[in-house]
Write an enzyme that holds these catalytic residues in place. Structure first.
Site, PDB file in Angstrom:
ATOM      1  N   SER A 250       0.843  -1.194   0.000  1.00 24.85           N
ATOM      2  CA  SER A 250       0.000   0.000   0.000  1.00 24.85           C
ATOM      3  C   SER A 250       0.881   1.248   0.000  1.00 24.85           C
ATOM      4  CB  SER A 250      -0.886   0.010   1.240  1.00 24.85           C
ATOM      5  OG  SER A 250      -0.081   0.280   2.375  1.00 24.85           O
ATOM      6  N   LYS A 251       0.215   2.388   0.009  1.00 24.09           N
ATOM      7  CA  LYS A 251       0.930   3.670   0.006  1.00 24.09           C
ATOM      8  C   LYS A 251       1.877   3.773   1.194  1.00 24.09           C
ATOM      9  CE  LYS A 251      -2.032   6.582  -2.643  1.00 24.09           C
ATOM     10  NZ  LYS A 251      -3.253   7.251  -2.625  1.00 24.09           N
ATOM     11  N   ARG A 252       1.461   3.173   2.273  1.00 16.50           N
ATOM     12  CA  ARG A 252       2.261   3.195   3.497  1.00 16.50           C
ATOM     13  C   ARG A 252       3.689   2.685   3.235  1.00 16.50           C
ATOM     14  NH1 ARG A 252       1.931  -0.659   7.264  1.00 16.50           N
ATOM     15  NH2 ARG A 252       0.345  -1.696   6.023  1.00 16.50           N
ATOM     16  N   GLY A 254       5.328   3.200   0.616  1.00 10.65           N
ATOM     17  CA  GLY A 254       5.973   4.027  -0.404  1.00 10.65           C
ATOM     18  C   GLY A 254       5.638   3.569  -1.806  1.00 10.65           C
TER      19      GLY A 254
END
Ligand code: GLU
Length: 488
Positions: A250-252, A254
């Site tokens: 996920s975006k978490r 990066g």
């Protein structure tokens, strides 16, 4: 298996424009493209835009742009499913006629309360097949209400559906876990299942390489192929991509939209190399592979069954390797637009190309992305450095000692006539001993004074490029900062 492929390889990338493509989507595109290029087949681009409610403005353009950036050229398409509605309707009609499908008049309200009831009973949500066995009379009554029906597939109630997955081997689902899924919605649009299998058949797709998450759709597709008397393509479900914490990427972690990586100044070739290793490998060691090498060696046999781990540090390392491989002129040329975009507005534009040309060789060795180039090296361009005075003590010298050191350096620099890295080094290096300081600490102090940073390109080369006036001014500004510490 694939090594002795007899039919012509035709694969497709079939994104839904419901968001901007992220690394996972593009990994799927890349593997299809590699497979096509390896076997001299065709790579087809098909936009699966039949979910009108979830369409996202600009998504199609971003998909095309992402593929273009990585030079994943397509041989056919883009085809748009929204322009092929007639075809899906015909197939739905055919299935209705052959009684592989039926009309369902259930209202959204009924379906919703059914779902709630099932959740209460802790049952998996599943259509209860209310309309599957309607009498003729019921049908006529429902028709008269004006409700526009959907078309549902008559999934076999018993038995199993088995298919062979080129990566996972044999996969079997009990038909009882599948429901009577919708084929055609009341707005006339097909669902993913109907449009997807229709197009894969009509477009003569030979192999489907797609994300793992679609595995549970595959038995439905196989049943549809059987009902229509079509031969299914071969399936290959690609391993998931997880973050280092083994949670879904996920975006978490990066991992954002692919084009964000372009914005941050990663090279497309580095991205190709990195993405190709998310689930595929040449052997257990080789990390750096050119596009041509990957095409040459790509095979489904070397796609792993287990999830791939996205490692941002590895991407950054790889990106740095590719940046260093560029000729310095090319590096400079490509870095310029990033400098132009990212340097503060106070830096005069157009940038001084001569000056930029002197800086880039110092930076190229260290940058991991083009965004780094301006982020880490602003001190070359701006006049006044802004940094916390305490940074000057970071190397481990006390303020008084640091003051004495800078006071010794400053007048000596003033004496230099031909400013250059060698001269500076010859003059400054021995001063550490003269001052009774460890060289590392002394240079550390000077580095912060000159650049405002604790990590920067080699000190004397940096000073040489910055010039005598700027260096002297910065050393004086550093002295002022140190005085302010001492005076506190
Ligand atoms: N439209 C689907 C997606 O967005 C395609 C899945 C498939 O390849 O069958 O990923």
């Amino acid at each position: 298996m694939p090594e002795d492929i007899l039919t012509k390889v035709r694969v497709r990338f079939a994104p839904s424009p419901t968001g901007y493509p992220h690394l996972g989507n593009i990994r799927t595109a890349l593997f299809n493209w590699l497979f096509a290029r390896h076997y001299g087949g065709s790579f087809i681009l098909r936009i699966e835009d039949t979910d009108v409610a979830r369409r996202v403005e600009g998504a199609v353009e971003t998909i095309l742009e992402s593929l273009r950036w990585l030079r994943l050229d397509w041989d056919e398409g883009p085809y748009f499913q929204s322009q092929r509605l007639e075809i899906y309707r015909e197939i739905a009609d055919q299935l209705l006629k052959q009684e592989y499908a039926y009309l369902c008049y259930c209202s959204p309200q009924r379906l919703e309360s059914m779902r709630r009831e099932q959740m209460k009973q802790k049952q998996p949500p599943k259509y209860d097949r209310y309309c599957r066995e309607l009498t003729q009379k019921q049908k006529i009554e429902l028709e008269a209400t004006g409700i526009i029906p959907v078309v549902r597939f008559k999934t076999p109630l018993e038995g199993q559906t088995t298919f062979y997955d080129l990566i996972r081997g044999e996969v079997t689902f009990d038909n009882s876990v599948l429901d009577d899924f919708v084929l055609l919605k009341s707005d006339g649009y097909p669902t993913y299942h109907l449009a997807n299998i229709t197009d894969d058949h009509l477009m003569a797709i030979s192999h489907i390489l797609r994300a793992d998450e679609w595995l549970s759709s595959t038995p439905r597709h196989v049943l549809l192929y059987q009902a229509l008397g079509w031969n299914p393509p071969q399936f290959a479900h690609l391993p998931m991509i997880l973050g280092p914490d083994r949670a879904k990427l996920s975006k978490r972690h990066g991992a954002t939209a692919l084009l964000d990586y372009r914005e941050r100044g990663y090279l497309p070739e580095a991205m190709i190399n990195f993405l190709s290793l998310l689930g595929w490998s040449l052997d257990d060691r080789t990390e750096l592979l050119s596009r041509e090498e990957i095409i040459k060696h790509f095979s489904l046999e070397r796609i792993s069954k287990t999830a791939a781990i996205f490692n941002k540090e590895k991407l950054d390392w790889m990106s740095g390797v590719y940046l260093r491989r560029l000729a310095t002129e090319e590096f400079t040329k490509q870095a310029l637009p990033f400098l132009d975009r990212d340097l503060p507005a106070s830096v005069k534009r157009p940038l001084d190309l001569d000056y930029v040309g002197q800086i880039m060789p110092l930076i190229q060795e260290r940058a991991r992305t083009f965004a780094d180039v301006s982020e880490l090296n602003q001190f070359f361009f701006i006049d006044e450095l802004e940094y916390n005075a305490n940074l000057l003590l970071n190397a481990g010298l006390g303020a008084e000692v640091a003051i004495k050191a800078l006071q010794t350096v400053l007048p000596r620099l003033a004496l230099i006539k031909t400013w250059g890295a060698m001269v500076l080094e010859t003059l400054v290096r021995p001063m550490a001993e003269e001052l009774g300081l460890e060289t590392g600490k002394f240079f550390g102090l000077l580095r912060v004074a000159i650049t405002g940073r604790t990590a920067a390109p080699p000190l004397f080369q940096t000073m040489a490029v910055l010039g005598k006036r700027r260096c002297s001014r910065r050393l004086r500004a550093a002295l002022d900062k140190l005085f302010s510490i001492v005076g506190q």
